[in-house]
Design a protein around this motif. Sequence first.
Motif, PDB file in Angstrom:
ATOM      1  N   ALA A  43     -59.705  84.038 -62.196  1.00 47.91           N
ATOM      2  CA  ALA A  43     -59.078  83.179 -61.185  1.00 47.91           C
ATOM      3  C   ALA A  43     -60.004  82.882 -60.014  1.00 47.91           C
ATOM      4  O   ALA A  43     -60.010  81.768 -59.487  1.00 47.91           O
ATOM      5  CB  ALA A  43     -57.800  83.839 -60.669  1.00 47.91           C
ATOM      6  N   MET A 216     -60.586  77.007 -68.724  1.00 52.38           N
ATOM      7  CA  MET A 216     -59.260  76.569 -68.325  1.00 52.38           C
ATOM      8  C   MET A 216     -59.333  75.611 -67.130  1.00 52.38           C
ATOM      9  O   MET A 216     -58.673  74.562 -67.108  1.00 52.38           O
ATOM     10  CB  MET A 216     -58.395  77.777 -67.955  1.00 52.38           C
ATOM     11  CG  MET A 216     -56.990  77.424 -67.486  1.00 52.38           C
ATOM     12  SD  MET A 216     -56.082  78.875 -66.907  1.00 52.38           S
ATOM     13  CE  MET A 216     -56.959  79.213 -65.373  1.00 52.38           C
ATOM     14  N   THR A 217     -60.146  75.969 -66.135  1.00 54.10           N
ATOM     15  CA  THR A 217     -60.241  75.152 -64.929  1.00 54.10           C
ATOM     16  C   THR A 217     -60.812  73.774 -65.231  1.00 54.10           C
ATOM     17  O   THR A 217     -60.311  72.754 -64.739  1.00 54.10           O
ATOM     18  CB  THR A 217     -61.097  75.862 -63.868  1.00 54.10           C
ATOM     19  OG1 THR A 217     -60.503  77.122 -63.555  1.00 54.10           O
ATOM     20  CG2 THR A 217     -61.203  75.029 -62.605  1.00 54.10           C
ATOM     21  N   LEU A 220     -58.130  71.704 -66.977  1.00 56.53           N
ATOM     22  CA  LEU A 220     -57.036  71.318 -66.073  1.00 56.53           C
ATOM     23  C   LEU A 220     -57.467  70.269 -65.056  1.00 56.53           C
ATOM     24  O   LEU A 220     -56.686  69.367 -64.714  1.00 56.53           O
ATOM     25  CB  LEU A 220     -56.498  72.559 -65.360  1.00 56.53           C
ATOM     26  CG  LEU A 220     -55.729  73.558 -66.238  1.00 56.53           C
ATOM     27  CD1 LEU A 220     -55.381  74.806 -65.440  1.00 56.53           C
ATOM     28  CD2 LEU A 220     -54.463  72.928 -66.805  1.00 56.53           C
ATOM     29  N   CYS A 228     -53.378  71.648 -59.542  1.00 50.82           N
ATOM     30  CA  CYS A 228     -52.778  72.522 -60.560  1.00 50.82           C
ATOM     31  C   CYS A 228     -53.615  73.768 -60.860  1.00 50.82           C
ATOM     32  O   CYS A 228     -53.070  74.872 -60.921  1.00 50.82           O
ATOM     33  CB  CYS A 228     -52.525  71.721 -61.833  1.00 50.82           C
ATOM     34  SG  CYS A 228     -51.671  72.650 -63.133  1.00 50.82           S
ATOM     35  N   PRO A 229     -54.931  73.658 -61.067  1.00 50.91           N
ATOM     36  CA  PRO A 229     -55.731  74.867 -61.302  1.00 50.91           C
ATOM     37  C   PRO A 229     -55.627  75.873 -60.162  1.00 50.91           C
ATOM     38  O   PRO A 229     -55.638  77.087 -60.398  1.00 50.91           O
ATOM     39  CB  PRO A 229     -57.161  74.332 -61.429  1.00 50.91           C
ATOM     40  CG  PRO A 229     -57.003  72.916 -61.820  1.00 50.91           C
ATOM     41  CD  PRO A 229     -55.744  72.436 -61.166  1.00 50.91           C
ATOM     42  N   ILE A 232     -52.319  77.845 -60.536  1.00 55.49           N
ATOM     43  CA  ILE A 232     -52.391  78.803 -61.639  1.00 55.49           C
ATOM     44  C   ILE A 232     -53.275  79.989 -61.260  1.00 55.49           C
ATOM     45  O   ILE A 232     -52.917  81.158 -61.505  1.00 55.49           O
ATOM     46  CB  ILE A 232     -52.923  78.116 -62.906  1.00 55.49           C
ATOM     47  CG1 ILE A 232     -51.902  77.089 -63.398  1.00 55.49           C
ATOM     48  CG2 ILE A 232     -53.221  79.143 -63.997  1.00 55.49           C
ATOM     49  CD1 ILE A 232     -52.379  76.261 -64.567  1.00 55.49           C
ATOM     50  N   ASN A 233     -54.420  79.736 -60.666  1.00 52.92           N
ATOM     51  CA  ASN A 233     -55.325  80.821 -60.277  1.00 52.92           C
ATOM     52  C   ASN A 233     -54.699  81.735 -59.220  1.00 52.92           C
ATOM     53  O   ASN A 233     -54.872  82.958 -59.255  1.00 52.92           O
ATOM     54  CB  ASN A 233     -56.637  80.246 -59.750  1.00 52.92           C
ATOM     55  CG  ASN A 233     -57.476  79.630 -60.852  1.00 52.92           C
ATOM     56  OD1 ASN A 233     -57.279  79.930 -62.030  1.00 52.92           O
ATOM     57  ND2 ASN A 233     -58.397  78.768 -60.490  1.00 52.92           N
ATOM     58  N   SER A 235     -51.535  82.341 -58.938  1.00 52.04           N
ATOM     59  CA  SER A 235     -50.532  83.143 -59.660  1.00 52.04           C
ATOM     60  C   SER A 235     -51.178  84.331 -60.371  1.00 52.04           C
ATOM     61  O   SER A 235     -50.627  85.432 -60.392  1.00 52.04           O
ATOM     62  CB  SER A 235     -49.800  82.262 -60.681  1.00 52.04           C
ATOM     63  OG  SER A 235     -49.155  81.179 -60.049  1.00 52.04           O
ATOM     64  N   LEU A 236     -52.354  84.112 -60.937  1.00 49.93           N
ATOM     65  CA  LEU A 236     -53.072  85.202 -61.607  1.00 49.93           C
ATOM     66  C   LEU A 236     -53.479  86.290 -60.608  1.00 49.93           C
ATOM     67  O   LEU A 236     -53.411  87.489 -60.908  1.00 49.93           O
ATOM     68  CB  LEU A 236     -54.313  84.658 -62.316  1.00 49.93           C
ATOM     69  CG  LEU A 236     -54.061  83.724 -63.506  1.00 49.93           C
ATOM     70  CD1 LEU A 236     -55.393  83.205 -64.056  1.00 49.93           C
ATOM     71  CD2 LEU A 236     -53.284  84.446 -64.613  1.00 49.93           C
TER      72      LEU A 236
END
Length: 460
Positions: A43, A216-217, A220, A228-229, A232-233, A235-236
């Motif tokens: 992340a 992933m990044t 996205l 959005c990335p 998500i990061n 949240s991780l």
Amino acid sequence: MDDIKKHDLTSSKDDKSSDQEKPVSYIKERVVTTIVLMLYMSASMPSVALFTQYIHSRYEDFYRNSTNSSSTSPGTHSPCLRNTSEEADELQVHIQQSTSYEVLKLSLSVQVPAIIVNIVVGSYSDHIGRKMLFILPLLGCICKYVGFMLVVKFHLHLNFIILGTLLDGFSGSASTFLLANMAYAADVTKTHATRTFAIVIADSSVAIAIALGQLMTGFLIEKLGYFCPSVINTSLILLATTIVIFGLTETVKKTEVKELSPVVHLKKVFGFYVSKRRDNKRSIFISCVIVFALLSIVNIGIKLVETLYQLGRPFCWDPEEIGYYGAYSTVFMTICSLVAIKLGSSCVRVEILAVTGMFLQMGSLILEGLASTDAMMYAVPVVGSISGVSVPVVRSVMSHMVDPQEQGAIFSSMATVETLSGAIGSATFTFLYSATVDTIRGMAFLVMAAVMFMAAVIKM
């Protein structure tokens, strides 16, 4: 190395007594720290590429007087054109130079405060425990992403990103988090061999996590934009924080900190290199820390320059392709390094593997600096193959030369050197790249190769 063996004999009694205080389940503790490490790195580390590409797109909008919002649709225009007019090529140079200066500001806003934090925080952890070392940078990373998300969402001035990165810096950032993991690995290992392998596993976990995060990044960003990335990061990171608080066992028996003055802890952290009572090891400490500093200058400096290099001509890579390359490069070199340290260490000394890795990395940097096609870029990790061995070996050697109750101090020393070296490398190579982007675009990589050669010669 004879000094290390002598130290092992003289400290065997201390090792036995300290073993009784260690957790019974070493496997459980290693699994938990590996999960936390991978969550954090997957992340946090892709933020360099994420922030760089966002800033690059903002400057594209600025210089081209575009009305498109770069925060919502990064794919509406290509990062650059492979065949352009002289005027367009000059525009790209301005975009790259402006982006490099902005990225440098962000990098220094993280690294300079982290130097101050790392000087004392590791030494304190030898008394108050390791959990603090994990939690601080996790919270700092959350602040970094919150600041970035606000800028992306409301199209704020780029300077507002610095506020979040400053908070990340005062938490110690990634260097403190790695300090925590290395000190924790030293707490739950006994011999030099197992400690070296544990540190290699930790570094390999970092590499795999970074690869996954980059992949992933990049995907996205290309499909959903920059906001959005970040969500998500973040949240991780929150998940990793929860695991640390409720699932991580403290490995240090808490004792009273008799002296709170940072000066005392400063002496503990850097006493390894100047203390007279360590005369028989001082030269080894000094040579190891110099090599470690040179490696850090290159390894941290390259992270900032490489994304800019790939965004510009002649490559003109988009976010997805940058993510693919980052994942391929990291995973390939990680696997090669693991195989080398596991199989090669039974045939030759790990120090020889480390020097070999440095020379291979030097070759890969020269190739990258001269690269003019995608094929040449994708050959760079092949040449660099086992370069990931070098840093873990140096960490392990230095860790094994100190007593169990000094692990926090020695890793704090390394974290401080790493952060300071990173600041030097970031400033030097970013300025160099900006100054030579319109003449010899790969000059920064060639200078990095020279620094790596110096490290290899000293280690020999």
